[in-house]
Design a protein around this motif. Structure first.
Motif, PDB file in Angstrom:
ATOM      1  N   VAL A 146      43.075  -5.437  -5.807  1.00  0.00           N
ATOM      2  CA  VAL A 146      43.632  -4.041  -5.601  1.00  0.00           C
ATOM      3  C   VAL A 146      43.862  -3.940  -4.115  1.00  0.00           C
ATOM      4  CG1 VAL A 146      43.612  -1.738  -5.755  1.00  0.00           C
ATOM      5  CG2 VAL A 146      42.693  -3.071  -7.617  1.00  0.00           C
ATOM      6  N   TYR A 147      45.343  -3.666  -3.714  1.00  0.00           N
ATOM      7  CA  TYR A 147      45.440  -3.459  -2.288  1.00  0.00           C
ATOM      8  C   TYR A 147      45.868  -2.153  -1.878  1.00  0.00           C
ATOM      9  CZ  TYR A 147      47.770  -4.288   2.236  1.00  0.00           C
ATOM     10  OH  TYR A 147      48.007  -4.137   3.629  1.00  0.00           O
ATOM     11  N   VAL A 148      44.860  -1.480  -1.116  1.00  0.00           N
ATOM     12  CA  VAL A 148      44.814  -0.120  -0.647  1.00  0.00           C
ATOM     13  C   VAL A 148      45.221   0.019   0.755  1.00  0.00           C
ATOM     14  CG1 VAL A 148      43.200   1.596  -0.456  1.00  0.00           C
ATOM     15  CG2 VAL A 148      42.764   0.064  -2.470  1.00  0.00           C
ATOM     16  N   ARG A 149      46.331   0.641   0.832  1.00  0.00           N
ATOM     17  CA  ARG A 149      46.694   0.929   2.193  1.00  0.00           C
ATOM     18  C   ARG A 149      47.229   2.234   2.360  1.00  0.00           C
ATOM     19  NH1 ARG A 149      50.982   0.145   6.067  1.00  0.00           N
ATOM     20  NH2 ARG A 149      52.284  -0.157   4.481  1.00  0.00           N
ATOM     21  N   GLN A 150      46.977   2.631   3.799  1.00  0.00           N
ATOM     22  CA  GLN A 150      47.538   4.244   4.205  1.00  0.00           C
ATOM     23  C   GLN A 150      47.764   3.774   5.600  1.00  0.00           C
ATOM     24  OE1 GLN A 150      44.332   7.067   2.735  1.00  0.00           O
ATOM     25  NE2 GLN A 150      46.270   8.282   2.208  1.00  0.00           N
ATOM     26  N   SER A 151      48.827   3.998   6.216  1.00  0.00           N
ATOM     27  CA  SER A 151      49.624   3.683   7.383  1.00  0.00           C
ATOM     28  C   SER A 151      48.747   4.147   8.610  1.00  0.00           C
ATOM     29  CB  SER A 151      50.822   3.757   7.684  1.00  0.00           C
ATOM     30  OG  SER A 151      51.546   3.298   6.344  1.00  0.00           O
TER      31      SER A 151
END
Length: 181
Positions: free
Chosen positions: A14-19
Motif C-alpha cells: 500500500v503506497y501512502v503519500r501526501q505531498s
C-alpha cells in the motif's frame, strides 16, 4: 478473476503519500483513506499488506522519494503481487515514471489496484486504461499549474501580488498604498 494464487503468494504493498507538510496537518481524511487500503488488500485475499509511507510530506517534484524507490525495487525483485493506491496515477510523479512503473509491473506480473479497479498491466485493455489514467492526471496537473500561474499574473497586474521578502529586507509600500498591512 485477475487476482491469482501467484499474486497472493507475494506481498500487497500500500503506497501512502501526501505531498506537503500542510496536507499532513490539514487533510487527515486522505491519509486515513490511504491506510485503509491495507484492509482492502486483506479483503481481496492477501494475509497482510506492507505499508509504504516513507514519502509522506514529500513533493512529487522533489528529487528523492525513498518509499517510491523501495517500492519499485521490490516490484523488480518480484516480491510484490499488487500495489494499492487511492488513485493509481499518483504512484508516479510524471508520465515517464508512470509508464516505467506500468512496464515493470507488467514484466513481473504485479497488479495495480486503486479505488476504481484492479488492473493487470499484462492485459492490453488494462494497460490502455492505466496509460489513459496517467495521461489524464498529467493533463490535469498542467491545467491546474497554468491556472495558478495566470491567477498570479492577474494579481501582479492589479498590484495585489505580495510575496515574502528575503531576510534582512523590509517590505515598503508606495505612498498611495501606505494604509495596506
Amino acid at each position: 478473476m485477475k487476482i491469482t494464487a501467484e499474486h497472493l503468494a507475494r506481498g500487497a504493498y500500500v503506497y501512502v503519500r501526501q505531498s506537503t507538510a500542510d496536507q499532513l496537518v490539514n487533510n487527515p481524511e486522505s491519509r486515513r483513506r490511504q491506510y485503509s487500503l491495507a484492509e482492502r488488500a486483506r479483503s481481496l485475499g492477501w494475509s497482510d499488506a506492507i505499508i509504504k509511507d516513507d514519502d509522506l510530506g514529500r513533493s512529487g517534484s522533489g528529487i528523492s522519494r525513498p518509499g517510491s524507490e523501495e517500492l519499485l525495487a521490490a516490484i523488480c525483485e518480484g516480491r510484490v503481487g499488487a500495489v494499492l493506491a487511492i488513485e493509481a496515477s499518483r504512484l508516479a510523479r510524471n508520465g515517464r515514471d508512470w509508464h516505467t512503473l506500468i512496464e515493470f509491473c507488467g514484466l513481473v506480473g504485479t497488479l495495480i489496484i486503486d479505488e476504481d479497479g484492479i488492473y493487470e498491466p499484462r492485459h492490453p485493455n488494462d494497460r490502455l486504461l492505466l496509460g489513459m489514467n496517467g495521461t489524464m492526471s498529467e493533463l490535469e496537473l498542467s491545467i491546474l499549474r497554468a491556472r495558478s500561474i495566470e491567477a498570479l499574473k492577474q494579481k501582479a497586474r492589479r498590484g495585489e501580488l505580495f510575496l515574502a521578502v528575503a531576510i534582512g529586507y523590509v517590505k515598503s509600500w508606495p505612498e498611495q498604498n501606505r494604509e495596506r498591512p
